[in-house]
Motif scaffolding. Structure first.
Motif, mmCIF file in Angstrom:
data_model
loop_
_atom_site.group_PDB
_atom_site.id
_atom_site.type_symbol
_atom_site.label_atom_id
_atom_site.label_comp_id
_atom_site.label_asym_id
_atom_site.label_seq_id
_atom_site.Cartn_x
_atom_site.Cartn_y
_atom_site.Cartn_z
ATOM 1 N N THR A 34 33.025 3.949 -0.086
ATOM 2 C CA THR A 34 31.836 3.839 0.752
ATOM 3 C C THR A 34 32.258 3.821 2.219
ATOM 4 O OG1 THR A 34 31.929 1.428 0.546
ATOM 5 C CG2 THR A 34 30.475 2.599 -0.958
ATOM 6 N N SER A 40 29.226 -0.509 -10.358
ATOM 7 C CA SER A 40 28.561 0.296 -9.335
ATOM 8 C C SER A 40 27.776 -0.591 -8.375
ATOM 9 C CB SER A 40 27.620 1.317 -9.983
ATOM 10 O OG SER A 40 26.895 2.018 -9.007
ATOM 11 N N GLN A 55 28.675 -0.804 -4.519
ATOM 12 C CA GLN A 55 27.681 -0.274 -3.589
ATOM 13 C C GLN A 55 27.190 -1.360 -2.630
ATOM 14 O OE1 GLN A 55 26.807 2.770 -3.039
ATOM 15 N NE2 GLN A 55 27.713 3.818 -4.780
ATOM 16 N N THR A 86 29.808 10.455 -4.785
ATOM 17 C CA THR A 86 29.793 9.128 -5.396
ATOM 18 C C THR A 86 30.962 8.287 -4.892
ATOM 19 O OG1 THR A 86 29.779 7.908 -7.499
ATOM 20 C CG2 THR A 86 31.155 9.878 -7.407
ATOM 21 N N GLU A 142 24.786 10.017 -4.658
ATOM 22 C CA GLU A 142 24.963 8.925 -5.629
ATOM 23 C C GLU A 142 24.905 9.496 -7.044
ATOM 24 O OE1 GLU A 142 25.895 6.366 -4.267
ATOM 25 O OE2 GLU A 142 25.051 6.368 -2.252
ATOM 26 N N GLU A 170 22.268 1.326 -2.447
ATOM 27 C CA GLU A 170 23.063 2.545 -2.432
ATOM 28 C C GLU A 170 22.765 3.394 -1.197
ATOM 29 O OE1 GLU A 170 23.926 3.395 -7.113
ATOM 30 O OE2 GLU A 170 22.249 4.438 -6.187
ATOM 31 N N GLY A 171 23.815 3.738 -0.470
ATOM 32 C CA GLY A 171 23.723 4.758 0.557
ATOM 33 C C GLY A 171 23.201 4.329 1.912
#
Length: 636
Positions: A34, A508, A512, A175, A144, A488-489
């Motif tokens: 990340t 995950s 994340q 990912t 993702e 996420e993200g």
């Protein structure tokens, strides 16, 4: 005007260029830490392949599709592409009512834009309905992409459409965690093979792992031990258990009614299906059929569901009380009390037993709020150990520590449930006003959840979600209490403190949420650990760190394993029409219920879908649409 403030990248790193060049030649799933710039690799590839997208569709041009999981990421990624390219970018998600657009409207959208950012379901529905064929896409990007199993939209799109496309688009997956399921270290290679199989792609991380790891997030992990509020009040403040016992007593009184109604529904459905599937129900048995059909329809449309809903709310109260403490229980119960009084549920319940049971429950909730809980709070004023759980106090104290050092820039508190987010936000604001009045105007706290509402709250719209994220980016909000909707993200470069109020459910989620601590210096990831589960939680976290290290360092995949196959032989094949439309069993059921909602002006007039097992271990089903539907005949 630029709504989302993002850093502009002007010079790619070596591993980004390397992976982009590989993605030009083959389908690729990029697995990087990340914060290491996966989206920028996608942007580089978009620009490299833009010669196709600059042409009109009518002149043989194609379009680049960027798929994401949430509305927040539609906004973020579309803005990121816009500021890094000269291409026209469109953005699409359900709340824009895009499901009501006709084919002509969509053709115009694809003509006017060169890159289109979708929530995955919206694009899958488009392709399923043959509004825009996959062969007109030059590059299909899955953000993702570890969400790729079962009936997930990503997996469904690849399974239903990619292999049958005569001019397949280039695939790029992004990912950091490979899998969205529970994952053990020993399963990593098998999971990697599965993601390669799903996307018909090769998994890649670049040759310079040291550089990509250095450029990713590097939050310091903290473990904060918390004791059980439930055990604490049982041993030291038994009087507090009266409130929990009262809720449990209401639940026990509701249980027999709920069970009886469930059994009644199953019996009526069974009798009706037997008549419809085994007898001449429109001939000599028509009277029996009509009587059973009326009974079943009345039962489905009755308001008895208000009592099961009340039961779920009460179960949530118990959970929030043990998680947040007495004051959290008071706030949540008061919110429920207000919501129930403003609803018309009692008037809509038709049977006398249900009406009496519901009315009794409301009166007992009034007593719980106005007498029991209010009295317990008055008695324990100043006793923070009773008013608030250990988790709440440890969370507040840790935030306060950074405030004292003037080091708190942005903070995210991840919680598991929507109502925890709403109540915890109220508690933190109250503690801030009481304990730190001088900092009252400095620290702004808001919560962010998905579209479903908590008890008594309005639904959270996409517009409100975007506004809160914007305020968090710009520093108008400093602490964000959020569910997984922003896990996420979400890219907030100044975020330097992230909490997991509840244990992350899998690797995950762990990785994340840890990756939201984006600040390059002094970023922390704090895990609040219940002492009763401490050993198991620490073991799981150690496993997660081992998996993260193995992904970061790189691992090999044995391509010679012929036994690996992700095909599900028991999966029902989708139905394909002559004009190219495709529909799966799951999507068929969704469309039926969406259509029934339109018939009922937003309120579902339920269809009847009945099943009966045959002698050959298969099932026969029959679909009956609501009475106001133009399709009057049953469908077998």
């Amino acid at each position: 005007m630029q709504d989302i403030q993002q850093e502009v990248v002007s010079l790619p790193r070596s591993y980004q260029t390397e992976l982009m060049e590989q993605a030009k030649l083959e389908n690729l799933v990029i697995c990087l830490p990340t914060g290491s710039g996966k989206t920028y690799i996608a942007v580089m590839l978009i620009k490299e392949m833009a010669h196709d997208t600059r042409r009109s569709i009518d002149d043989g041009g194609k379009r680049t599709i960027f798929l994401v999981k949430t509305v927040a990421l539609v906004q973020q990624q579309s803005e990121y592409i816009r500021i890094h390219t000269d291409l026209k970018v469109g953005k699409y998600y359900g709340e824009l009512k895009v499901d009501l657009w006709d084919k002509e409207r969509w053709i115009n959208e694809f003509e006017q834009h060169q890159v289109l950012v979708f929530t995955a379901k919206v694009f899958l529905d488009l392709v399923d309905h043959n509004y825009f064929p996959l062969y007109k896409v030059n590059l299909l990007i899955f953000d993702e992409c570890h969400h790729s199993t079962g009936e997930n939209c990503y997996a469904s799109l690849m399974r239903r459409h990619y292999d049958t496309c005569h001019d397949q688009p280039r695939i790029l997956g992004l990912t950091a965690s490979i899998s969205a399921k529970k994952l053990k270290l020993s399963q990593l290679e098998t999971t990697a093979k599965q993601i390669e199989e799903t996307y018909r792609a090769r998994l890649a991380s670049g040759s310079d792992r040291e550089e990509s790891a250095r450029c990713g997030t590097s939050a310091r992990v903290e473990h904060i031990r918390c004791f059980s509020y439930k055990e604490y009040i049982k041993t030291s403040y038994e009087s507090i258990t009266i409130a929990f016992d009262t809720i449990q007593s209401i639940l026990l009184d509701l249980e027999p009614y709920v069970k009886a109604k469930k059994a009644e529904r199953e019996r009526i459905a069974h009798d009706l299906s037997e008549v419809m599937l085994t007898e001449d129900y429109l001939g000599e048995n028509v009277t029996q059929y009509n009587n059973l059909s009326v009974d079943y329809t009345i039962f489905l449309q009755s308001e008895y569901v208000n009592i099961p809903r009340l039961k779920r709310y009460l179960e949530q109260l118990i959970h929030v009380g043990y998680e947040l403490g007495l004051y959290g229980l008071f706030l949540a119960t008061k919110s429920l009390q207000k919501a129930l009084k403003s609803s018309q549920a009692l008037d809509l319940i038709s049977d006398a037993q249900g009406k009496q049971l519901y009315d009794d429950s409301l009166q007992r909730i009034d007593c719980l709020v106005d007498d029991i809980l209010q009295g317990l709070i008055d008695i324990n004023q100043g006793n923070d150990g009773v008013l608030f759980s250990s988790k709440v106090l440890n969370l507040f104290q840790r935030i306060n520590t950074d405030m004292d050092k003037n080091s708190l820039v942005r903070c995210i508190v991840f919680v598991e449930r929507i109502y925890t987010a709403t109540v915890l936000t109220q508690i933190l604001i109250g503690l801030m006003n009481r304990m730190l009045p001088l900092n009252n105007n400095y620290l702004k706290i808001k919560y962010l959840t998905g579209p479903r509402a908590s008890i008594g709250d309005a639904k959270m719209t996409a517009k409100y979600l975007q506004q809160v994220i914007k305020e968090f980016r710009t520093g108008q909000v400093h602490v964000l209490v959020a569910t997984a909707v922003v896990e996420e993200g979400l890219d907030i470069p100044k975020c330097n403190l992230v909490f997991r109020f509840n244990k992350p459910p899998n690797f995950s989620s762990y990785m994340q949420s840890k990756g939201r601590a984006r600040a390059k210096q002094n970023a922390s990831y704090a895990l609040l650990i219940d002492e009763s589960d401490e050993q198991k939680d620490l073991t799981d976290y150690e496993t997660y760190e081992d998996i993260e290290k193995k992904i970061r360092d790189g691992f090999s995949i044995d391509d010679d394993d012929d036994d690996f196959n992700t095909d599900d032989s028991n999966q029902l094949e989708p139905y394909r029409t002559e004009n190219g439309a495709v529909i799966s069993a799951v999507r068929a059921a969704q469309i039926i219920y969406e259509y029934c909602a339109v018939l009922g002006n937003g309120r579902i007039c339920p269809p009847r879908i009945l099943f009966s097992e045959t002698d050959h271990d298969t099932f026969t089903s029959i679909l009956s649409m609501p009475a106001n539907c133009p399709v009057l005949d049953d469908i077998i």
